[in-house]
Scaffold this motif. Structure first.
Motif, PDB file in Angstrom:
ATOM      1  N   TRP A 348       0.841  -1.188   0.000  1.00  0.00           N
ATOM      2  CA  TRP A 348       0.000   0.000   0.000  1.00  0.00           C
ATOM      3  C   TRP A 348       0.883   1.246   0.000  1.00  0.00           C
ATOM      4  CZ3 TRP A 348      -3.236  -2.107   4.651  1.00  0.00           C
ATOM      5  CH2 TRP A 348      -4.184  -3.008   4.182  1.00  0.00           C
ATOM      6  N   ARG A 349       0.342   2.346  -0.524  1.00  0.00           N
ATOM      7  CA  ARG A 349       1.028   3.626  -0.362  1.00  0.00           C
ATOM      8  C   ARG A 349       0.997   4.005   1.114  1.00  0.00           C
ATOM      9  NH1 ARG A 349      -1.983   4.168  -5.119  1.00  0.00           N
ATOM     10  NH2 ARG A 349      -0.697   4.546  -6.983  1.00  0.00           N
ATOM     11  N   TRP A 350       1.887   4.942   1.518  1.00  0.00           N
ATOM     12  CA  TRP A 350       2.024   5.252   2.944  1.00  0.00           C
ATOM     13  C   TRP A 350       0.722   5.763   3.534  1.00  0.00           C
ATOM     14  CZ3 TRP A 350       1.026   9.953   5.039  1.00  0.00           C
ATOM     15  CH2 TRP A 350       0.936  11.042   4.164  1.00  0.00           C
ATOM     16  N   TRP A 351       0.001   6.591   2.768  1.00  0.00           N
ATOM     17  CA  TRP A 351      -1.243   7.138   3.317  1.00  0.00           C
ATOM     18  C   TRP A 351      -2.318   6.069   3.392  1.00  0.00           C
ATOM     19  CZ3 TRP A 351      -5.394   6.845   0.038  1.00  0.00           C
ATOM     20  CH2 TRP A 351      -5.110   6.695  -1.327  1.00  0.00           C
ATOM     21  N   THR A 355      -4.135   5.074   7.046  1.00  0.00           N
ATOM     22  CA  THR A 355      -5.583   5.198   7.220  1.00  0.00           C
ATOM     23  C   THR A 355      -6.241   3.833   7.394  1.00  0.00           C
ATOM     24  OG1 THR A 355      -5.845   5.263   4.808  1.00  0.00           O
ATOM     25  CG2 THR A 355      -5.725   7.380   5.983  1.00  0.00           C
ATOM     26  N   ARG A 356      -5.848   2.855   6.595  1.00  0.00           N
ATOM     27  CA  ARG A 356      -6.462   1.532   6.702  1.00  0.00           C
ATOM     28  C   ARG A 356      -6.119   0.865   8.023  1.00  0.00           C
ATOM     29  NH1 ARG A 356      -5.711  -1.086   0.602  1.00  0.00           N
ATOM     30  NH2 ARG A 356      -6.987   0.483  -0.490  1.00  0.00           N
ATOM     31  N   ALA A 357      -4.909   1.107   8.505  1.00  0.00           N
ATOM     32  CA  ALA A 357      -4.528   0.502   9.787  1.00  0.00           C
ATOM     33  C   ALA A 357      -5.459   0.956  10.899  1.00  0.00           C
ATOM     34  CB  ALA A 357      -3.082   0.865  10.121  1.00  0.00           C
ATOM     35  N   GLN A 358      -5.840   2.232  10.915  1.00  0.00           N
ATOM     36  CA  GLN A 358      -6.713   2.738  11.973  1.00  0.00           C
ATOM     37  C   GLN A 358      -8.103   2.108  11.897  1.00  0.00           C
ATOM     38  OE1 GLN A 358      -5.407   4.503  14.353  1.00  0.00           O
ATOM     39  NE2 GLN A 358      -3.473   4.500  13.236  1.00  0.00           N
ATOM     40  N   TRP A 359      -8.665   2.004  10.706  1.00  0.00           N
ATOM     41  CA  TRP A 359     -10.007   1.432  10.579  1.00  0.00           C
ATOM     42  C   TRP A 359     -10.001  -0.065  10.867  1.00  0.00           C
ATOM     43  CZ3 TRP A 359     -14.104   4.242  10.796  1.00  0.00           C
ATOM     44  CH2 TRP A 359     -14.066   5.574  10.378  1.00  0.00           C
ATOM     45  N   SER A 379     -15.321   7.547  17.306  1.00  0.00           N
ATOM     46  CA  SER A 379     -14.409   8.463  16.622  1.00  0.00           C
ATOM     47  C   SER A 379     -12.959   8.002  16.684  1.00  0.00           C
ATOM     48  CB  SER A 379     -14.509   9.858  17.254  1.00  0.00           C
ATOM     49  OG  SER A 379     -14.144   9.810  18.626  1.00  0.00           O
ATOM     50  N   GLY A 380     -12.710   6.824  17.257  1.00  0.00           N
ATOM     51  CA  GLY A 380     -11.346   6.343  17.440  1.00  0.00           C
ATOM     52  C   GLY A 380     -10.490   6.347  16.191  1.00  0.00           C
ATOM     53  N   PRO A 381     -10.964   5.799  15.057  1.00  0.00           N
ATOM     54  CA  PRO A 381     -10.115   5.782  13.860  1.00  0.00           C
ATOM     55  C   PRO A 381      -9.681   7.180  13.416  1.00  0.00           C
ATOM     56  CG  PRO A 381     -11.958   4.269  13.606  1.00  0.00           C
ATOM     57  CD  PRO A 381     -12.206   5.032  14.872  1.00  0.00           C
ATOM     58  N   LEU A 385      -5.884   8.669  13.877  1.00  0.00           N
ATOM     59  CA  LEU A 385      -5.244   9.027  12.617  1.00  0.00           C
ATOM     60  C   LEU A 385      -4.432  10.309  12.774  1.00  0.00           C
ATOM     61  CD1 LEU A 385      -5.228   8.094   9.600  1.00  0.00           C
ATOM     62  CD2 LEU A 385      -7.034   9.780   9.207  1.00  0.00           C
ATOM     63  N   LEU A 386      -4.949  11.227  13.578  1.00  0.00           N
ATOM     64  CA  LEU A 386      -4.274  12.509  13.789  1.00  0.00           C
ATOM     65  C   LEU A 386      -3.404  12.506  15.042  1.00  0.00           C
ATOM     66  CD1 LEU A 386      -7.368  14.776  13.020  1.00  0.00           C
ATOM     67  CD2 LEU A 386      -5.552  14.096  11.437  1.00  0.00           C
ATOM     68  N   ALA A 387      -3.898  11.856  16.110  1.00  0.00           N
ATOM     69  CA  ALA A 387      -3.227  11.965  17.404  1.00  0.00           C
ATOM     70  C   ALA A 387      -1.977  11.111  17.504  1.00  0.00           C
ATOM     71  CB  ALA A 387      -4.207  11.586  18.521  1.00  0.00           C
ATOM     72  N   VAL A 388      -1.957   9.935  16.882  1.00  0.00           N
ATOM     73  CA  VAL A 388      -0.800   9.050  17.012  1.00  0.00           C
ATOM     74  C   VAL A 388       0.474   9.702  16.476  1.00  0.00           C
ATOM     75  CG1 VAL A 388       0.216   6.872  16.228  1.00  0.00           C
ATOM     76  CG2 VAL A 388      -2.110   6.903  17.129  1.00  0.00           C
TER      77      VAL A 388
END
Length: 744
Positions: A348-351, A355-359, A379-381, A385-388
């Motif tokens: 996968w591309r980095w983005w 994103t997929r890892a969070q979901w 709202s966890g994903p 996505l932003l906080a980690v």
């Protein structure tokens, strides 16, 4: 080898799911049997027996180190050493005391104590304390946090309340506590508590609002040190040494690879010790050690093998670690990532990876969170996505570097000031997200639905193109909308919740719900928020048609505001509405009011000439298929005498003990008139009021009543209209709980 390791893991986990531990004699025989199996190459069975024996011995060791029943409730002078990080909030100092000694009594090796309005206490100090001792225990409610299991996992053999004390020796070798005091003393733009949580894993400085924000957004793991922080620090140290070696800046006489691996592990271990070496940290340190070891030997290492070794390593070090929710969440999260990124063709591309890892983590952890009865962050994903990356790459480096450089004037404090500001920005963003999507507390679901939904989650984690993968969505739908057994017409489903020294009873008919009292509130400790509201949601109560507050005392009405904030309430009625908060807008109890819901009869009564709040308690009678329950609040013998002249003075099978069984209630005249067969008592274990009074219990026994006491049996579930005995939480056997006290 792997089969044997998997069998060892199963053996280490097995005791947690058993209602009772096997006898000691059997535990002596099992290792001998395992050794006899080795020549026959029955390695999996032998490993299982070794793991099972080790876990049982560890559990028995912890159980035998608990306070003896004969000392329960006694006040004794004890001497011991303060360990860990003491916590102080709302005027209460809480800490753990190790190596406690008392004359003529053997005490547990570790106790958790509370000192109301106590002086500052530091780790490493020795104290002489007058302590009212209690055996480990806690409130038992449906699908709720098991405090007794948590105490056992922490090896805490007793709890207690301090009456008096004196410091014997000052603190020694308390470097973590000293460091915490330094962190709390710096100017971190108001986020000193969050800074201590990030650096030391000590969340006591976080406010209730901060904890709620982290829970709503699924970001608790970011502020309380997790394996992610450990792995990140080890990777940074390794890459730093590797980079220096690549550009010729590393001394040639020092082989760069051993040094990189050694320094990376030292950094991970040091950060782990700084954080208190909890389960997620243990798991991360073991996995980092294994990865570095295999890297040092230039061997390829699969992802599942170190996870399995870390799993067994943590359980071998601490056989009771599986009693902690963090153990399951920590390993489950890593397993989800391995399953997500393993065995896929192409990259996968980095983005896309991020994103997929969070979901996918949200999907994979959903069944685990439901099994552990924990809230689910909708709202966890998005929040992670932003906080980690913000915490890992922006906040953590200046926080750790500032802590390391605190001895350097201005430099360390400046970095910590910067880190505090960055944490404040984080909380501002998380609060905005939490305000839009708070955490979801789902209703409890049956085990079969949980298993089917878990299978659906696993299917969705597999790569595209795998057969049957699309079935994951309808299977997971069972986790959100599980089938429920409806309440039959003409019957009432009743729960007396375990709220300590207070009262909260839920009555449900087929389409309606009533809450009789809302549990106690003492200062900021609100049982309505912590116990009653989560229990209502777990029992699938979407709204309350009526919240009936018997009177205005805090042990009955203290949790009302929290319940009203959390659930729609159509109507609030009270026997003492003028002394309730105006925001509740409670109506007065009207004696003689009757109504029927789904074939169940309800009727109210109140003494019109009552002198105090207890006497003004609004009494509720419930009748289902001819079986009656009388809820009496805190009325006394004077009110009981008047009640005997009302329409409610009829044969009643179930009586809620008036005023928690106080001496001024439950008159023989009332018991004779009602001809009750069973009595429900709601009270706190070892309460200061002495409820229920021995004379009242003697009356109950003289009348032949079966006694159901929340302090001994936890929450009590009664199906009114079936004329059957109730079910109590202590009937759900666990090896760490005392056997249930039968109704008698």
């Amino acid at each position: 080898m792997r089969t044997g390791m998997m069998a060892l893991a199963v053996g280490l986990l097995a005791p947690v799911f058993m209602p009772a531990l096997p006898p000691v004699g059997l535990l002596v025989v099992l290792p001998v049997v395992a050794l006899m199996l080795l020549p026959f190459r029955s390695y999996p069975l032998a490993c299982f027996l070794f793991g099972f024996t080790w876990a049982c011995v560890g559990a028995l060791w912890a159980l035998n180190d608990r306070l003896p029943p004969r000392l329960d409730g006694e006040t004794r002078w004890v001497e011991g050493r303060v360990v860990g990080l003491p916590q102080s909030s709302d005027g209460v100092v809480r800490f753990e005391l190790a190596d406690a000694r008392s004359r003529h009594a053997t005490l547990p090796s570790l106790m958790r104590l509370a000192w109301y309005a106590g002086p500052p206490v530091k780790s490493g100090e020795r104290w002489r304390l007058a302590v009212k001792l209690k055996r480990p225990g806690g409130l038992l409610n449906p699908d709720a946090f098991d405090y007794e299991a948590w105490l056992l996992a922490q090896r805490i053999g007793a709890t207690g309340t301090i009456k008096d004390g004196q410091r014997l020796t000052p603190a020694r070798n308390a470097w973590r506590d000293s460091l915490r005091q330094r962190l709390l003393a710096v100017d971190a733009q108001g986020r000193e508590g969050a800074l201590a949580a990030l650096v030391l894993g000590d969340g006591s400085g976080l406010s209730r609002e901060d904890w709620q924000t982290l829970q709503d957004t699924g970001t608790v793991h970011l502020l309380v040190i997790s394996g992610q922080h450990i792995g990140l620090l080890a990777a940074v140290v390794y890459l730093l040494v590797a980079g220096l070696a690549r550009y010729g800046l590393w001394p040639l006489r020092w082989p760069w690879l051993p040094w990189a691996c050694g320094l990376a592990f030292a950094a991970a271990l040091g950060y782990g010790l700084l954080a208190g070496f909890d389960v997620p940290v243990q798991r991360a340190c073991v996995m980092v050690a294994l990865v570095l070891l295999w890297r040092l030997r230039f061997r390829h290492l699969g992802a599942w093998w170190p996870l399995l070794l870390a799993f067994n390593g943590v359980l071998l070090l601490d056989p009771l670690a599986s009693l902690r929710p963090g153990f399951w969440l920590s390993f489950a999260a890593v397993a989800v990532l391995i399953l997500t990124f393993g065995g896929r063709l192409g990259a996968w591309r980095w983005w896309q990876t991020w994103t997929r890892a969070q979901w996918l983590i949200a999907i994979g952890l959903c069944p685990v969170l439901l099994a552990l009865s924990l809230p689910i962050s909708v709202s966890g994903p998005l929040a992670n996505l932003l906080a980690v990356p913000w915490v890992s790459l922006v906040v953590l480096p200046p926080a750790l570097l500032g802590t390391l450089l605190l001895p350097v004037p201005y430099v360390g404090e400046g970095l910590l000031w910067l880190a505090g500001g960055l944490i404040d920005w984080l909380f501002i963003g998380l609060a905005l997200i939490a305000g839009q999507w708070p955490a979801w507390i789902p209703a409890a679901i049956p085990f079969w639905a949980l298993a089917v939904g878990g299978l659906g989650a696993v299917l969705l984690l597999l790569p595209r193109g795998v057969p049957l993968r699309p079935l994951g969505w309808p299977l997971m739908l069972l986790l959100v909308l599980p089938p429920r057994e409806p309440i039959e017409e003409g019957q009432a489903d009743i729960w007396q919740l375990d709220v300590g020294q207070g009262l909260a009873i839920l009555i449900r008919t087929r389409h309606h719900a009533v809450l009789y009292d809302a549990g106690p509130r003492v200062g900021d400790f609100d049982l309505g928020e912590r116990v009653v509201l989560p229990a209502l949601r777990k029992l699938n109560v979407q709204k309350l048609d009526l919240m009936l507050l018997s009177h205005a005392d805090a042990d009955h009405a203290g949790g009302a505001r929290a319940v009203r904030r959390g659930l729609p309430v159509a109507r609030i009625v009270s026997g003492d509405p003028l002394n309730l908060p105006a925001e509740l807008n409670a109506a007065a109890c009207e004696s003689g009011e009757q109504w029927q819901w789904d074939g169940v009869q309800f009727q109210l009564w109140q003494w019109s000439d009552a002198d105090d709040s207890n006497q003004r308690s609004c009494v509720l009678q419930i009748e289902a298929n001819g079986e009656r329950l009388l809820l009496t609040g805190d009325i006394d013998t004077h009110a009981e005498r008047v009640l005997l002249g009302s329409p409610l003075a009829v044969p009643t099978q179930w009586l809620q003990s008036p005023h928690h069984g106080s001496r001024s209630s439950s008159s023989m005249a009332l018991l004779n008139a009602l001809q009750a067969q069973s009595v429900l008592i709601s009270r706190g274990h070892g309460n200061a009021f002495g409820h229920p009074h021995p004379t009242v219990l003697a009356r109950y026994r003289k009348q032949g009543l079966r006694i159901y006491d929340s302090a001994e049996q936890g929450a009590i579930h009664l199906q009114l209209g079936r004329f059957k005995p109730p079910w109590t939480m202590r009937q759900q056997r666990r090896f760490w709980r005392d056997p249930p006290a039968p109704g008698h």
